[in-house]
Design an enzyme around this catalytic site. Structure first.
Site, PDB file in Angstrom:
ATOM      1  N   LEU A   1       0.898  -1.232   0.050  1.00  0.00           N
ATOM      2  CA  LEU A   1       0.001   0.074  -0.069  1.00  0.00           C
ATOM      3  C   LEU A   1       0.883   1.332   0.167  1.00  0.00           C
ATOM      4  O   LEU A   1       1.881   1.207   0.566  1.00  0.00           O
ATOM      5  CB  LEU A   1      -0.878   0.013   1.269  1.00  0.00           C
ATOM      6  CG  LEU A   1      -2.016  -1.074   1.332  1.00  0.00           C
ATOM      7  CD1 LEU A   1      -2.837  -1.254   2.610  1.00  0.00           C
ATOM      8  CD2 LEU A   1      -2.792  -1.281  -0.018  1.00  0.00           C
TER       9      LEU A   1
ATOM     10  N   GLY B   1      -1.531   6.427  -2.806  1.00  0.00           N
ATOM     11  CA  GLY B   1      -2.524   6.274  -3.511  1.00  0.00           C
ATOM     12  C   GLY B   1      -3.531   5.396  -3.144  1.00  0.00           C
ATOM     13  O   GLY B   1      -4.924   5.917  -3.429  1.00  0.00           O
ATOM     14  N   HIS B   2      -3.177   4.197  -2.670  1.00  0.00           N
ATOM     15  CA  HIS B   2      -4.361   3.558  -1.866  1.00  0.00           C
ATOM     16  C   HIS B   2      -5.033   4.234  -1.005  1.00  0.00           C
ATOM     17  O   HIS B   2      -6.195   4.014  -0.652  1.00  0.00           O
ATOM     18  CB  HIS B   2      -3.701   2.285  -1.495  1.00  0.00           C
ATOM     19  CG  HIS B   2      -3.245   1.188  -2.359  1.00  0.00           C
ATOM     20  ND1 HIS B   2      -1.568   0.959  -2.459  1.00  0.00           N
ATOM     21  CD2 HIS B   2      -3.733   0.404  -3.280  1.00  0.00           C
ATOM     22  CE1 HIS B   2      -1.486   0.203  -3.410  1.00  0.00           C
ATOM     23  NE2 HIS B   2      -2.558  -0.042  -3.982  1.00  0.00           N
TER      24      HIS B   2
ATOM     25  N   GLN C   1      -4.949 -13.082 -11.980  1.00  0.00           N
ATOM     26  CA  GLN C   1      -4.805 -11.989 -12.864  1.00  0.00           C
ATOM     27  C   GLN C   1      -3.160 -11.771 -13.194  1.00  0.00           C
ATOM     28  O   GLN C   1      -3.058 -10.794 -13.901  1.00  0.00           O
ATOM     29  CB  GLN C   1      -5.219 -10.539 -12.250  1.00  0.00           C
ATOM     30  CG  GLN C   1      -4.488 -10.016 -11.051  1.00  0.00           C
ATOM     31  CD  GLN C   1      -5.165  -8.874 -10.443  1.00  0.00           C
ATOM     32  OE1 GLN C   1      -6.302  -9.254  -9.848  1.00  0.00           O
ATOM     33  NE2 GLN C   1      -4.873  -7.708 -10.519  1.00  0.00           N
TER      34      GLN C   1
ATOM     35  N   GLU D   1      -8.874   5.512 -10.861  1.00  0.00           N
ATOM     36  CA  GLU D   1      -8.708   5.740 -12.396  1.00  0.00           C
ATOM     37  C   GLU D   1      -7.412   5.145 -12.793  1.00  0.00           C
ATOM     38  O   GLU D   1      -7.349   5.348 -13.964  1.00  0.00           O
ATOM     39  CB  GLU D   1      -8.994   7.255 -12.429  1.00  0.00           C
ATOM     40  CG  GLU D   1     -10.417   7.689 -12.407  1.00  0.00           C
ATOM     41  CD  GLU D   1     -10.629   8.992 -12.689  1.00  0.00           C
ATOM     42  OE1 GLU D   1      -9.775   9.743 -13.060  1.00  0.00           O
ATOM     43  OE2 GLU D   1     -12.054   9.366 -12.536  1.00  0.00           O
TER      44      GLU D   1
ATOM     45  N   ASP E   1      -6.017   2.825 -13.062  1.00  0.00           N
ATOM     46  CA  ASP E   1      -6.432   1.329 -13.843  1.00  0.00           C
ATOM     47  C   ASP E   1      -7.690   1.729 -14.452  1.00  0.00           C
ATOM     48  O   ASP E   1      -8.448   1.142 -14.101  1.00  0.00           O
ATOM     49  CB  ASP E   1      -6.233   0.314 -13.057  1.00  0.00           C
ATOM     50  CG  ASP E   1      -4.956   0.004 -12.101  1.00  0.00           C
ATOM     51  OD1 ASP E   1      -4.064  -0.785 -12.708  1.00  0.00           O
ATOM     52  OD2 ASP E   1      -4.826   0.761 -11.120  1.00  0.00           O
TER      53      ASP E   1
ATOM     54  N   SER F   1       2.592   0.507  -6.860  1.00  0.00           N
ATOM     55  CA  SER F   1       3.387  -0.561  -6.027  1.00  0.00           C
ATOM     56  C   SER F   1       4.489  -1.064  -6.804  1.00  0.00           C
ATOM     57  O   SER F   1       5.414  -1.448  -6.294  1.00  0.00           O
ATOM     58  CB  SER F   1       2.332  -1.710  -5.731  1.00  0.00           C
ATOM     59  OG  SER F   1       1.047  -1.490  -4.895  1.00  0.00           O
TER      60      SER F   1
HETATM   61  P1  AMP Z   1      -3.553  -2.433  -6.840  1.00  0.00           P
HETATM   62  O1  AMP Z   1      -3.066  -2.717  -5.166  1.00  0.00           O
HETATM   63  O2  AMP Z   1      -2.371  -2.000  -7.518  1.00  0.00           O
HETATM   64  O3  AMP Z   1      -4.192  -3.551  -7.437  1.00  0.00           O
HETATM   65  O4  AMP Z   1      -4.457  -1.270  -6.676  1.00  0.00           O
HETATM   66  C1  AMP Z   1      -5.625  -1.320  -6.031  1.00  0.00           C
HETATM   67  C2  AMP Z   1      -6.440  -0.312  -6.365  1.00  0.00           C
HETATM   68  O5  AMP Z   1      -5.803   1.022  -5.958  1.00  0.00           O
HETATM   69  C3  AMP Z   1      -6.965  -0.086  -7.728  1.00  0.00           C
HETATM   70  O6  AMP Z   1      -8.256   0.175  -7.508  1.00  0.00           O
HETATM   71  C4  AMP Z   1      -6.207   0.697  -8.383  1.00  0.00           C
HETATM   72  O7  AMP Z   1      -6.447   1.385  -9.532  1.00  0.00           O
HETATM   73  C5  AMP Z   1      -6.011   1.750  -7.180  1.00  0.00           C
HETATM   74  N1  AMP Z   1      -4.670   2.611  -7.258  1.00  0.00           N
HETATM   75  C6  AMP Z   1      -3.278   1.960  -7.345  1.00  0.00           C
HETATM   76  N2  AMP Z   1      -2.544   3.173  -7.531  1.00  0.00           N
HETATM   77  C7  AMP Z   1      -3.063   4.209  -7.508  1.00  0.00           C
HETATM   78  C8  AMP Z   1      -2.932   5.686  -7.846  1.00  0.00           C
HETATM   79  N3  AMP Z   1      -1.803   6.140  -8.011  1.00  0.00           N
HETATM   80  N4  AMP Z   1      -4.102   6.484  -7.489  1.00  0.00           N
HETATM   81  C9  AMP Z   1      -5.202   6.072  -7.572  1.00  0.00           C
HETATM   82  N5  AMP Z   1      -5.547   4.825  -7.434  1.00  0.00           N
HETATM   83  C10 AMP Z   1      -4.529   4.034  -7.349  1.00  0.00           C
END
Ligand code: AMP
Length: 287
Positions: A40, A43-44, A68, A155, A157, A193
């Site tokens: 985390l 952003g999270h 995935q 957003e 992703d 991440s």
């Molecule tokens: P992940 O852990 O990378 O699978 O991401 C989990 C959630 O956090 C997903 O909905 C991502 O789109 C969101 N996320 C990851 N990085 C960011 C970021 N820099 N800004 C906004 N949301 C993010």
């Protein structure tokens, strides 16, 4: 019994999560789910802030979803600083973490999947043909386990967010799917991440991605409407900085179909490698 790790409450089974959701609902609280793969970062945490605006009780799931990842992708290498993740969630006031094992999510005999057909074809789906099937399957499971009022996705992703909105709509899931804006480092690089994979030199070069998107935005404001020209300019700028482009595309923000000319609304979506990190970014062009 819920575990407590680094000050955070952690559930390990669907039954524990369901009991928690029922308790929150009985107490009159709306619930929000924030699905993540852990590692985390700030952003999270902005997703948790968005969740908090919509719900009195926030659940963060942490699960590195094997389904995935492609066979040659970074599933084993993906960072898993679980205790640190728990501490970040505790400091942020997250009410519950759901951290299942792969065997809990996919027990022997598992054979059901969710597929969103068209939105997943291009962009990231082209280079990662089984990726979105893994995402939609795990997110549908998490939505069904959490039974939350809202679920929040980034957003960053963008294709994933559009795909999940479509999935919930098509399959009548009652949880509202919300998007949250991209959180960026001070130099503009989208937080991820996977940024930990970057060497110091690659980290310095990687903001070329967002700079090229901002330059395109400025060109559109100045009147440019030709998508191919804009894509060529962004690609050249990212390559000059040492990026290896997977794709740079300008698409309709809803259908994700490529556009030739920019008319009403348009989004540029990018995946570019710096070293062994495949970095995503995207931006509205017509604003
Ligand atoms: P992940 O852990 O990378 O699978 O991401 C989990 C959630 O956090 C997903 O909905 C991502 O789109 C969101 N996320 C990851 N990085 C960011 C970021 N820099 N800004 C906004 N949301 C993010």
């Amino acid at each position: 019994m819920l575990e407590t790790i680094a000050g955070a409450q952690v559930a390990r089974t669907p039954a524990e999560v369901r009991a928690w959701t029922a308790t929150m609902r009985a107490a009159g609280k709306r619930t929000a789910l924030v699905p993540t793969m852990g590692a985390l970062h700030a952003g999270h945490m902005t997703l948790v802030d968005t969740a908090r605006q919509h719900a009195g009780a926030v659940l963060v799931s942490i699960f590195v979803n094997p389904m995935q990842f492609g066979p040659k992708e970074d599933f084993s290498a993906y960072p898993r600083p679980f205790e640190n993740d728990c501490a970040l969630c505790a400091a942020k006031g997250v009410d519950l973490i759901y951290a299942p094992t792969p065997a809990t999510m996919y027990p022997p005999g598992f054979q059901s999947h969710v597929e969103v057909e068209q939105l997943t074809q291009g962009l990231c789906g082209a280079a990662r043909p089984t990726h979105f099937r893994g995402v939609t399957t795990v997110v549908m499971k998490l939505l069904n386990i959490a039974l939350a009022d809202v679920a929040v996705f980034g957003e960053k992703d963008y294709q994933q967010l559009q795909t999940l909105k479509r999935m919930a709509l098509d399959l009548d899931h009652p949880t509202a799917i919300l998007g949250a804006p991209i959180a960026r480092e001070p130099d503009g690089l989208a937080m991820s991440s996977r940024n930990v994979y970057l060497s110091a030199a690659e980290r310095q070069a990687a903001p070329a991605i967002v700079q090229s998107l901002r330059a395109a935005q400025a060109r559109v404001r100045a009147g440019e409407r030709d998508a191919a020209r804009l894509v060529a300019e962004m690609s050249a700028a990212q390559s000059a900085a040492g990026g290896r482009i997977d794709y740079v595309q300008i698409v309709d923000p809803q259908t994700l179909q490529p556009l030739e000319m920019l008319e009403r609304s348009a989004r540029v979506i990018v995946a570019t490698w710096f070293g062994r990190a495949r970095l995503l970014d995207n931006m509205d062009l017509l604003i």
